[in-house]
Design a protein around this motif. Structure first.
Motif, PDB file in Angstrom:
ATOM      1  N   ASP A  69      61.496 -43.492  14.509  1.00 47.56           N
ATOM      2  CA  ASP A  69      59.973 -42.748  15.509  1.00 47.56           C
ATOM      3  C   ASP A  69      59.809 -42.294  16.468  1.00 47.56           C
ATOM      4  O   ASP A  69      61.163 -43.293  17.417  1.00 47.56           O
ATOM      5  CB  ASP A  69      58.378 -43.819  14.755  1.00 47.56           C
ATOM      6  N   THR A  70      58.848 -41.755  17.098  1.00 46.96           N
ATOM      7  CA  THR A  70      59.627 -41.049  18.459  1.00 46.96           C
ATOM      8  C   THR A  70      58.519 -42.135  19.393  1.00 46.96           C
ATOM      9  O   THR A  70      57.963 -42.458  18.533  1.00 46.96           O
ATOM     10  CB  THR A  70      59.127 -39.373  18.779  1.00 46.96           C
ATOM     11  N   LEU A  71      58.685 -42.631  20.543  1.00 43.58           N
ATOM     12  CA  LEU A  71      57.973 -42.697  21.278  1.00 43.58           C
ATOM     13  C   LEU A  71      56.971 -41.915  21.695  1.00 43.58           C
ATOM     14  O   LEU A  71      56.599 -41.208  22.342  1.00 43.58           O
ATOM     15  CB  LEU A  71      59.077 -43.701  22.767  1.00 43.58           C
ATOM     16  N   PRO A  72      55.759 -43.204  22.066  1.00 46.11           N
ATOM     17  CA  PRO A  72      54.413 -42.211  22.914  1.00 46.11           C
ATOM     18  C   PRO A  72      54.887 -41.187  24.182  1.00 46.11           C
ATOM     19  O   PRO A  72      54.250 -40.484  24.072  1.00 46.11           O
ATOM     20  CB  PRO A  72      53.713 -43.151  23.085  1.00 46.11           C
ATOM     21  N   TRP A  73      55.902 -41.693  24.775  1.00 52.94           N
ATOM     22  CA  TRP A  73      55.667 -40.829  25.806  1.00 52.94           C
ATOM     23  C   TRP A  73      56.703 -40.102  25.412  1.00 52.94           C
ATOM     24  O   TRP A  73      57.020 -38.582  26.662  1.00 52.94           O
ATOM     25  CB  TRP A  73      56.287 -41.385  26.806  1.00 52.94           C
TER      26      TRP A  73
END
Lengths: 214, 967, 75
Positions: free
Chosen positions: C39-43
């Motif tokens: 998953d990608t980080l929100p930032w």
């Protein structure tokens, strides 16, 4: 950055279900799954009725994560518990493990065959590219990636439900509690210590000597 | 699925310590997963798993694209449900409504929503909408084109008009129309030639408007939801704000946490009561004695505001006399409330001022509703709470624009702005509409009919069914047009079905077929038309919240399917009826996306501005309103005042009265009757509407009592050209203004000059400075009196406190009181339970719109009756059993029992939002295909009874009787 | 009896080795064993381009909207 948390202020929750439909709206959650629900205790009992909005608590030591046979759960850096639907086998074990009833399954067909587990994602989407169609279809919206917070809390009708960084949530709630307790709410435990009604009686005496009626 | 994992490379992915990105380790040991796989079960599970849907989303033809990214427009609108007026930011991409964001900037709701507001985006899906015009042909719904619909419906209506006169038609308008649409509907019906028009306000707050306006001048909420933050005590009676106006609780709980005391009086322990400091259970319909009991305590303890009463109130002595007669035992006998609880209410309200009161249908929907509402006004006058921040009478109106529709829309007894239907008012509006008064008169059957109030929506069924010689017009009603209202919110559903059978023509104009379609199709084979209207998100215009603030809605999406905005449909019919030009004389037409002529909405508002001086709808120009919507963050949520920015000094939404023309830049009036402010800063006095003196006593305010900065520091009558000249203020008018104002008063002076001079130059109120009336001599009970409901379970009290005498011609119909009450005096033998009804937070009004929204419908799937455990046990009923609720009318409805201590053992409660089932049968087959609501249930009004307020013809839905048996 | 005695080691072996080829059935939860997609980080989104500090600051600012005391201060 501390972890993400929900807090529902039972003194404010009026069971309006705004949080429930906000979540449905934002994540296009189908009929049969309620990622968020409002629980009411002592429904209709005078003086005792209280409501609380409940969804996934994004536990630090998540039971769902612990029992999953295919290890499809993970916890993000901000403490949000998410899972990979591609891996999920729909066994339902997480649903048994969770004390809050967060993992849910769509009903597929007449034999009750379970679909993929679905639950609150703290509006952080899931393991697909942020903001992509795939992420939206599987997990719902990714508001965190847009710099926003879960819609349930942002739309709560009385700001009972708070969501965000735990330190900030605690600050807001503390400010509220301080304001409440200065006006008779028995936060400090006065009534517990000195008997029911004693705080109110003392405050009334104070008001009559100092304040007084118009 | 399970195999995919092994093709991944092991090892850590990503840089951070994040556990989420830790590597995938191909299993080298035989752990549980691999065991499953090897045993063959996993293959099966995998096979199933691979086919399991992700269970997310409907096919991508509707709004599923993520909202982020380019090409997204944000349109600002207002929720279409209740009168709080929560703002909404709708995200639109390629004409599809893809996202909804809260408007934190709004000073009214600060981004908050209830279940309904949080789900309005579903309007962009509209799966259960009425998609095309339809006609009932031999019992089946057939699709027709718009052209055919306008032609056929138009021809039929013209034929009826020709044969039986325009009064043989009935036009039910809508509290969900925008201000502009409601205003045009009023004009439309009048140009058709009848006063037979009405809308939801009749059955909602009509008794409030009558009672309150007759006390002090206007019948609207005096303060605002926001202003309740300033209250030190809040008394809810007959209001369940937590479910009917949830976001108001944001302000109320904020006040409570600041120390305000909350009292809730209700026959039922509601969710609002759950937040109260004091809950009072009273018998439904016994409000008047309860409040008299409160007043008695106030008088006995000397807690009344003597100076306030002396300066600003007329007739308090008579009230005092009556109050002293309501001794503790009498109050207990009628209301069931012990004296110490009554005293506690009085003490809390008196010792914690400013204190405010809130009421809704619990008080209004009674035969004595007009008196009950006045009691609350008088209570506040006694405490000196009116015209004070944190005080006032905070009346929570119902639908999103019931306030606006009442103000400028289709009322049977008034023209826009509450101008009466007398010749002077007609001439005023004809001048504004740009039509000749004689032409207008000619549209009606006669001048007498032009000046006679029409039938009310609560009685249209009797307009059809009553004997013709009893009806105060030529013919009975032959055609009814339901234009934005539901039928299941009116009482006597059983009789309504008969009326629908008897009509020659029934037309429904609505975004949904509504229960009207299903009810009609269940008893008729033809003569019914359904025309698809667009929702408020598919058009634009202004709407008025309960606190009198106007907000401007932008169009979010184009009308779905073949629906059209109401004003477009109106113009099409106006053309068909031959008054198209007159209808839009000063309003330009624009082609909409489908090539139809649409009257320009801003022009309509400007026309409203030009004519509505009475209540100050004259200053809210489209430009000023749009500016407010754009700069919401500059308004202080406690005072509603902009403290900087482009709207500095103005109150949010320019709450009416916003005096004078837009150039005067009046800031709006957040709290009515507030003498602590200058009139140019929203201040005001009580209106001088009832003459200058009565029986030798002055009706004008006392010496020294006037608004701040008033050049006349004493009571004065309303302003007209005569008074202007007498005071020597006439010459302050410009020549143009003089020309317009000559021979006129402040209400009919189209230049607004009188208002300008009086307010800006002299700090006075155009409508005078008078006293509020505690005694309303033109009402049947000048001093409010308790009278038992028509269907009461207490025969002894019926003897002591009987209802009114029958009325022969009341709003054109004979209306019974005594006869009905006497006939059913012993009804409690067979029908011992008091039946009351009310709201649920998930649904709104008749419910077809909200029950068609899956996100809401899922939350309340069954119609139910709340039954006390003792009442249930006495009848052998368990929780969730099916039961029959039987009415003395012979009607019975089949619902589920919800056994709860919310109600006591002599009262039952049913929600009123359901429809689609009729006495046990599902009406699904009677709806057009695909356009039935998801959740259908019995309508409580199928089983409600006769009973109408003696002033406004409000229906007595809050107090009737029933019996419940297990099904 | 002798047959039985000769059987004992066999049986014991069978019993002992029954567990071989199987790992303990109790799932031991170990952090980092997630087997799914990354998953990608929100930032790391389009809006933030990796600027974690700005994202954190926005998160703190955004939650202010849930506190009505900000715009309706206590007196």
């Amino acid at each position: 950055m501390a972890r993400m948390k929900f807090l529902c202020d039972a003194e404010r929750c009026i069971e309006c279900n705004g949080c429930v439909t906000a979540c449905k709206n934002e994540n296009e959650v189908p009929w049969g799954i309620s990622r968020r629900r409002v629980v009411t205790i002592a429904d209709g009992v005078i003086g005792k009725e209280k409501s609380l909005s409940v969804a996934c608590m994004h536990c630090s030591d998540a039971p769902c994560m612990a029992v999953c046979p295919v290890d499809c759960f993970y916890r993000t850096e901000e403490g949000v518990v998410l899972h990979d639907k591609d891996l999920c086998i729909g066994c339902g074990y997480c649903s048994y493990a969770c004390p809050f009833g967060a993992p849910q399954f769509p009903q597929e067909g007449a034999f009750g065959q379970r679909g993929k587990m679905d639950k609150c994602t703290f509006c952080a989407g899931g393991p697909e590219e942020d903001g992509s169609q795939a992420e939206f279809e599987k997990y719902g919206r990714n508001r965190l990636a847009e710099g926003k917070l879960p819609l349930c809390a942002e739309m709560c009708s009385t700001k009972a439900l708070l969501a965000g960084d735990a330190a900030e949530v605690a600050n807001i709630f503390r400010e509220r509690v301080v304001r409440r307790s200065g006006n008779g709410a028995d936060i400090s435990g006065w009534n517990t210590a000195y008997g029911k009604g004693s705080l109110e009686a003392d405050m009334k005496k104070g008001a009559e000597s100092g304040g007084g009626a118009k | 699925m399970l195999t995919r994992k092994s093709s991944r490379s092991p090892g850590s992915v990503g840089n951070g310590p994040s556990e989420a990105l830790a590597g995938y380790v191909a299993p080298r040991r035989l752990d549980r997963r691999s065991f499953l796989k090897r045993s063959g079960i996993a293959a099966g599970a995998g096979a199933i798993g691979a086919n399991l849907p992700f269970a997310m989303v409907r096919p991508a033809e509707a709004a599923t694209a993520p909202a982020s990214g380019g090409g997204v427009e944000v349109k600002r609108s207002v929720c279409t449900h209740c009168s709080v007026g929560c703002a909404i930011d709708a995200e639109v991409k390629n004409g599809v409504w893809v996202g909804q964001e809260p408007v934190f900037d709004s000073p009214i709701n600060l981004g908050a929503h209830c279940a309904k507001g949080a789900s309005v985006r579903e309007h962009g899906h509209g799966e259960h909408r009425l998609r095309t015009p339809m006609k009932l042909v031999d019992g089946k719904w057939q699709r027709i084109s718009w052209e055919t619909a306008i032609a056929e419906v138009g021809d039929k209506l013209l034929a009826i008009r020709e044969k039986d006169g325009p009064d043989a038609t009935y036009w039910i308008g809508s509290s969900k129309h925008s201000n502009e649409q409601a205003y045009m509907f009023c004009k439309f019906v009048r140009m058709f030639g009848t006063n037979n028009t009405d809308h939801q306000a009749r059955i909602c707050h009509s008794t409030t408007v009558a009672g309150v306006a007759n006390t002090w001048g206007y019948g609207a909420m005096t303060n605002s939801y926001n202003d309740m933050q300033n209250a030190k005590a809040i008394f809810f009676i007959g209001s369940n704000a937590a479910e009917a106006h949830p976001v108001s609780m944001l302000h109320i709980l904020h006040a409570k946490e600041g120390g305000a005391k909350v009292i809730v009086a209700d026959p039922r322990y509601t969710r609002t009561a759950a937040k109260a400091d004091q809950y009072v259970r009273l018998r439904s319909g016994s409000d008047i004695p309860l409040i008299y009991g409160v007043m008695r305590h106030i008088f006995e303890n000397g807690w009344e505001d003597k100076k306030y009463i002396e300066d600003r109130v007329y007739g308090m002595d008579k009230i005092r006399e009556e109050a002293m007669q309501w001794t503790a035992d009498k109050v207990l006998e009628v209301t069931g409330v012990p004296d110490d609880e009554v005293r506690q209410i009085a003490e809390t309200m008196a010792r914690n001022r400013p204190s405010t009161v809130v009421w809704c249908m619990g008080q209004t929907q009674h035969t004595v509703g007009n008196a009950i509402t006045r009691m609350m006004c008088v209570l506040q006058l006694i405490l000196g709470n009116v015209g004070v921040a944190g005080g006032g009478t905070n009346i929570f109106r119902g639908h999103d624009n019931v306030q606006g529709a009442t103000d400028v829309g289709p009322n049977p007894d008034s023209l826009p702005g509450y101008y009466g239907i007398v010749a002077g008012s007609w001439k005023h509006w004809c001048a504004v509409w740009g039509v000749d008064y004689e032409w207008m008169k000619g549209r009606f059957a006669s001048q007498a009919m032009m000046e006679k109030p029409g039938i009310t929506v609560s009685r249209w069924i009797d307009g059809v069914l009553e004997n013709n010689d009893q009806v105060d017009q030529d013919a009975n009603l032959k055609a009814v047009v339901y234009w934005g209202m539901a039928p299941n919110s009116q009482t006597r559903g059983k009789d309504m079905l008969e009326a629908m059978k008897a009509l020659e023509l029934l037309v429904v104009v609505d975004p949904y077929p509504s229960a009207t379609a299903a009810m009609a199709a269940s008893v008729r084979k033809d003569g019914v038309y359904l025309l698809p209207a667009a929702t408020q998100f598919e058009t634009y215009g202004s709407c008025t919240a309960s606190n009198r603030s106007l907000q401007w809605r932008e169009k979010v999406i184009e009308p779905l399917f073949e629906s059209k905005p109401d004003h477009t449909i109106m113009y099409a019919f106006a053309r068909k009826f031959g008054f198209g030009d007159e209808f839009v004389k000063n309003i330009k037409l624009e082609k909409d996306a489908k090539g139809w002529d649409e009257p320009n909405v801003e022009d309509i508002l400007r026309e409203i501005n030009r004519g509505t001086w009475t209540i100050g709808y004259s200053g809210q120009s489209p430009e000023r309103l749009k500016l407010h919507m754009k700069h919401m963050e500059t308004f202080n949520p406690r005072t509603l005042k902009a403290e900087g920015g482009p709207c500095e000094g103005e109150y949010f939404g320019l709450p009416w009265p916003c005096w004078g023309n837009p150039e005067l830049k009046h800031p709006g009036s957040p709290n009515l009757y507030d003498t602590t402010r200058h009139v140019m800063d929203g201040g005001g006095t009580f209106r001088a509407r009832f003459g200058v003196e009565k029986d030798g006593e002055t009706l004008l305010a006392g010496d020294g009592s006037a608004s701040v900065g008033s050049d006349l520091p004493f009571g004065y009558p309303e302003f007209d050209h005569v008074l202007m000249k007498k005071l020597g203020w006439w010459d302050e008018l410009s020549d143009a203004e003089k020309a317009a104002a000559e021979g006129k008063n402040w209400k009919t002076d189209l230049s607004g000059g009188i208002i300008r001079v009086v307010m800006k130059n002299h700090g006075c109120m155009p409508f005078g400075n008078a006293r509020a009336r505690a005694v309303v001599w033109n009402f049947p009970d000048p001093v409010p009196k308790h009278r038992e409901p028509l269907f009461s379970t207490r025969p002894a009290l019926i003897d002591k406190y009987p209802t009114h005498e029958d009325k022969k011609a009341f709003w054109r119909l004979p209306t019974l009181y005594k006869t009905v009450q006497q006939q059913f005096k012993d009804v409690s033998k067979d029908f011992p339970l008091i039946m009351t009804s009310g709201r649920l937070v998930e649904y709104e009004g008749g419910g077809e719109e909200t029950r068609s929204n899956p996100w809401l419908a899922e939350l309340q799937q069954d119609m139910f009756v709340e039954l006390n455990p003792k009442a249930a046990a006495d009848r052998g009923i368990s929780d969730r059993d099916w039961v029959w609720v039987k009415s003395p009318t012979g009607a019975q409805i089949k619902v589920r029992a919800l056994v709860t201590p919310r109600v006591n053992h002599e009262t039952v409660f049913l929600p009123f939002h359901f429809s689609g089932r009729w006495m046990g049968e599902d009406m699904l087959n009677f709806y057009p295909e695909g356009a039935a609501p998801i959740v259908r249930g019995e309508a409580v009004n199928t089983a409600t009874t006769y009973g109408y307020d003696v002033v406004t013809m409000m229906q007595e839905s809050k107090t009737t009787v029933c019996q419940i048996v297990k099904a | 009896m002798k047959t039985l005695l000769r059987m004992v080691p066999l049986l014991a072996a069978a019993a002992l080795f029954a567990g071989c080829g199987e790992e303990p059935q109790v799932i031991k939860y170990e952090a980092g064993k997630y087997q799914g997609k990354r998953d990608t980080l929100p930032w790391d989104s389009a809006a933030y381009g990796g600027d974690k500090a700005r994202w954190e600051s926005d998160m703190r600012a955004r939650i202010g909207n849930q506190n009505e005391l900000r715009r309706m201060p206590a007196d």
